[in-house]
Design a protein around this motif. Structure first.
Motif, PDB file in Angstrom:
ATOM      1  N   ARG A 107       0.991  -1.254   0.042  1.00 39.63           N
ATOM      2  CA  ARG A 107      -0.100   0.200  -0.055  1.00 39.63           C
ATOM      3  C   ARG A 107       0.910   1.262   0.058  1.00 39.63           C
ATOM      4  NH1 ARG A 107      -5.421  -1.341  -0.185  1.00 39.63           N
ATOM      5  NH2 ARG A 107      -5.451  -3.487  -0.889  1.00 39.63           N
ATOM      6  N   PHE A 108       2.134   1.128   0.541  1.00 39.85           N
ATOM      7  CA  PHE A 108       3.189   2.277   0.492  1.00 39.85           C
ATOM      8  C   PHE A 108       3.506   2.730  -0.850  1.00 39.85           C
ATOM      9  CE2 PHE A 108       7.306   3.945   0.545  1.00 39.85           C
ATOM     10  CZ  PHE A 108       7.214   5.180   0.776  1.00 39.85           C
ATOM     11  N   ARG A 109       3.668   1.586  -1.636  1.00 41.83           N
ATOM     12  CA  ARG A 109       3.774   1.569  -3.143  1.00 41.83           C
ATOM     13  C   ARG A 109       2.796   2.071  -3.691  1.00 41.83           C
ATOM     14  NH1 ARG A 109       5.073  -3.241  -4.168  1.00 41.83           N
ATOM     15  NH2 ARG A 109       2.987  -3.767  -5.829  1.00 41.83           N
ATOM     16  N   TRP A 110       1.743   1.856  -3.637  1.00 36.30           N
ATOM     17  CA  TRP A 110       0.422   1.972  -4.173  1.00 36.30           C
ATOM     18  C   TRP A 110       0.052   3.847  -4.168  1.00 36.30           C
ATOM     19  CZ3 TRP A 110      -3.895  -1.832  -4.022  1.00 36.30           C
ATOM     20  CH2 TRP A 110      -3.797  -3.005  -4.559  1.00 36.30           C
ATOM     21  N   ALA A 111       0.401   4.139  -2.801  1.00 35.69           N
ATOM     22  CA  ALA A 111       0.258   5.485  -2.423  1.00 35.69           C
ATOM     23  C   ALA A 111       1.236   6.481  -2.945  1.00 35.69           C
ATOM     24  CB  ALA A 111       0.131   5.601  -0.884  1.00 35.69           C
ATOM     25  N   ASN A 234      -0.556   6.867   3.844  1.00 35.33           N
ATOM     26  CA  ASN A 234      -0.292   8.075   3.078  1.00 35.33           C
ATOM     27  C   ASN A 234       0.420   9.336   3.364  1.00 35.33           C
ATOM     28  OD1 ASN A 234      -2.286   7.147   0.959  1.00 35.33           O
ATOM     29  ND2 ASN A 234      -4.285   7.491   2.372  1.00 35.33           N
ATOM     30  N   LEU A 235       0.439   9.668   4.768  1.00 36.94           N
ATOM     31  CA  LEU A 235       1.331  10.317   5.484  1.00 36.94           C
ATOM     32  C   LEU A 235       2.754  10.143   5.209  1.00 36.94           C
ATOM     33  CD1 LEU A 235      -0.250  11.234   8.593  1.00 36.94           C
ATOM     34  CD2 LEU A 235      -0.352  12.783   6.636  1.00 36.94           C
ATOM     35  N   LYS A 236       3.366   8.897   5.362  1.00 38.18           N
ATOM     36  CA  LYS A 236       4.420   8.296   4.999  1.00 38.18           C
ATOM     37  C   LYS A 236       4.954   8.570   3.758  1.00 38.18           C
ATOM     38  CE  LYS A 236       7.395   4.250   5.041  1.00 38.18           C
ATOM     39  NZ  LYS A 236       7.454   2.717   5.608  1.00 38.18           N
ATOM     40  N   SER A 237       3.731   8.395   2.530  1.00 37.56           N
ATOM     41  CA  SER A 237       4.226   8.528   1.175  1.00 37.56           C
ATOM     42  C   SER A 237       4.372   9.811   1.022  1.00 37.56           C
ATOM     43  CB  SER A 237       3.021   7.778   0.455  1.00 37.56           C
ATOM     44  OG  SER A 237       1.830   8.481   0.610  1.00 37.56           O
ATOM     45  N   LEU A 238       3.680  10.786   1.204  1.00 40.90           N
ATOM     46  CA  LEU A 238       3.629  12.326   1.244  1.00 40.90           C
ATOM     47  C   LEU A 238       5.106  12.699   1.697  1.00 40.90           C
ATOM     48  CD1 LEU A 238       0.247  13.575   2.259  1.00 40.90           C
ATOM     49  CD2 LEU A 238       1.574  14.064   0.166  1.00 40.90           C
ATOM     50  N   TRP A 239       5.287  12.092   2.873  1.00 41.45           N
ATOM     51  CA  TRP A 239       6.764  12.767   3.534  1.00 41.45           C
ATOM     52  C   TRP A 239       7.862  12.396   2.807  1.00 41.45           C
ATOM     53  CZ3 TRP A 239       8.604  16.033   6.263  1.00 41.45           C
ATOM     54  CH2 TRP A 239       9.899  16.135   6.915  1.00 41.45           C
ATOM     55  N   TRP A 248      11.745   1.875  -3.843  1.00 41.79           N
ATOM     56  CA  TRP A 248      12.036   0.383  -4.394  1.00 41.79           C
ATOM     57  C   TRP A 248      10.608  -0.199  -4.521  1.00 41.79           C
ATOM     58  CZ3 TRP A 248      16.401   1.067  -6.811  1.00 41.79           C
ATOM     59  CH2 TRP A 248      17.363   1.751  -6.237  1.00 41.79           C
ATOM     60  N   TRP A 249      10.591  -1.277  -5.336  1.00 41.63           N
ATOM     61  CA  TRP A 249       9.451  -1.759  -5.692  1.00 41.63           C
ATOM     62  C   TRP A 249       8.903  -2.587  -4.463  1.00 41.63           C
ATOM     63  CZ3 TRP A 249       5.768  -1.731  -9.440  1.00 41.63           C
ATOM     64  CH2 TRP A 249       5.081  -2.618  -9.632  1.00 41.63           C
ATOM     65  N   ASN A 250       9.649  -3.198  -3.633  1.00 37.82           N
ATOM     66  CA  ASN A 250       9.179  -4.002  -2.396  1.00 37.82           C
ATOM     67  C   ASN A 250       8.272  -5.202  -2.928  1.00 37.82           C
ATOM     68  OD1 ASN A 250      10.666  -2.551  -0.571  1.00 37.82           O
ATOM     69  ND2 ASN A 250       9.222  -1.045  -0.500  1.00 37.82           N
ATOM     70  N   LYS A 251       8.968  -6.023  -3.646  1.00 42.11           N
ATOM     71  CA  LYS A 251       8.010  -7.029  -4.498  1.00 42.11           C
ATOM     72  C   LYS A 251       7.311  -7.819  -3.299  1.00 42.11           C
ATOM     73  CE  LYS A 251       8.355 -10.649  -7.809  1.00 42.11           C
ATOM     74  NZ  LYS A 251       7.359 -11.668  -7.131  1.00 42.11           N
ATOM     75  N   LEU A 252       6.061  -8.350  -3.525  1.00 37.68           N
ATOM     76  CA  LEU A 252       5.629  -9.121  -2.482  1.00 37.68           C
ATOM     77  C   LEU A 252       5.854 -10.560  -2.401  1.00 37.68           C
ATOM     78  CD1 LEU A 252       2.711  -9.504  -0.591  1.00 37.68           C
ATOM     79  CD2 LEU A 252       1.541  -9.848  -2.705  1.00 37.68           C
TER      80      LEU A 252
END
Length: 261
Positions: A107-111, A234-239, A248-252
């Protein structure tokens, strides 16, 4: 120029994966059905997509500018005047993250990619060549729901918790609650909003012909657990976007627990 399909979470092995199964039906698939009507589907998902090859080549193939080459290309197609549609009977059975750590990475990657794609295509808001629904509906919604709401929403919850604390303390100390009427109004409006959200979730499930209605029992715990979790994401992605940090991609990690239907 492209067609998106209906993605189903098929490793429903715990609470989290059932939360995601409900989300895919009541949010992502429902959104695509609505956006299909006004030709504003914002992402043809990697799990189930079809592209018209000659048009992709015409637009210069998939870009490496963002972590979301699918959304980037979808928006490029729409900006170029092409149609993107949704086919609800084209199914893909996917394996969703089964633990909170893997879910957070996804979800971090998506955001973060949504911020990247918004930034890359932000000029569409000011271009007279951009389709009107894309210009005045989709891009403003990206800005409102990915930037403004994640900042404001936690403040609302803090305010509500503060009011609750003040009322409890005033009742314990003085035998009366000084802001009870305000707190009741806030909680009432919150529950009305939740009721409408529940009705929309039920409507979404009626569109899913082979879906189990047992998923609806996860509605309340999902809404409350997702709410605070997505604040953080969302706040982490904004920051990180503000700091221009490389992501990075952080592959599942796959567990192979998806069963054939």
């Amino acid at each position: 120029a492209a067609v998106s399909g209906n993605v189903k979470v098929w490793n429903r092995e715990n609470m989290l994966t059932n939360f995601q199964a409900l989300e895919y039906n009541t949010s992502q698939n429902l959104d695509r059905r609505a956006y299909d009507i006004i030709n504003t589907i914002t992402v043809v998902p990697g799990a189930v997509w079809a592209w018209r090859r000659e048009i992709i080549l015409e637009l210069g193939w998939f870009s490496k500018d963002t972590l979301a080459e699918d959304s980037d290309m979808t928006l490029s197609l729409l900006r170029s005047g092409y149609s993107v549609h949704h086919e609800e009977y084209a199914y893909a059975y996917t394996e969703a993250p089964s633990n909170w750590n893997a879910f957070a990475k996804q979800r971090f990657r998506w955001a973060f990619w949504l911020l990247q794609v918004t930034w890359k295509h932000i000029d569409a808001i000011f271009s007279s060549e951009t389709p009107l629904m894309l210009q005045f509906f989709i891009f403003p919604s990206f800005i409102i729901f990915q930037i403004i709401i994640p900042i404001i929403a936690p403040l609302f919850d803090i305010f509500t918790l503060g009011l609750l604390t003040i009322n409890i303390l005033s009742y314990v100390l003085y035998g009366s609650s000084i802001y009870m009427e305000t707190l009741v109004h806030i909680l009432l409006y919150s529950w009305i909003f939740l009721l409408f959200d529940f009705i929309i979730a039920c409507i979404a499930l009626t569109f899913e012909k082979d879906e189990s209605w047992k998923l609806i029992r996860y509605f309340i715990p999902q809404r409350f657990s997702y709410r605070f979790f997505m604040y953080y994401i969302n706040l982490k992605s904004l920051w990180n976007a503000l700091k221009w940090v490389a992501i990075w991609w952080n592959k599942l990690e796959r567990s192979g627990t998806v069963k054939s239907k």
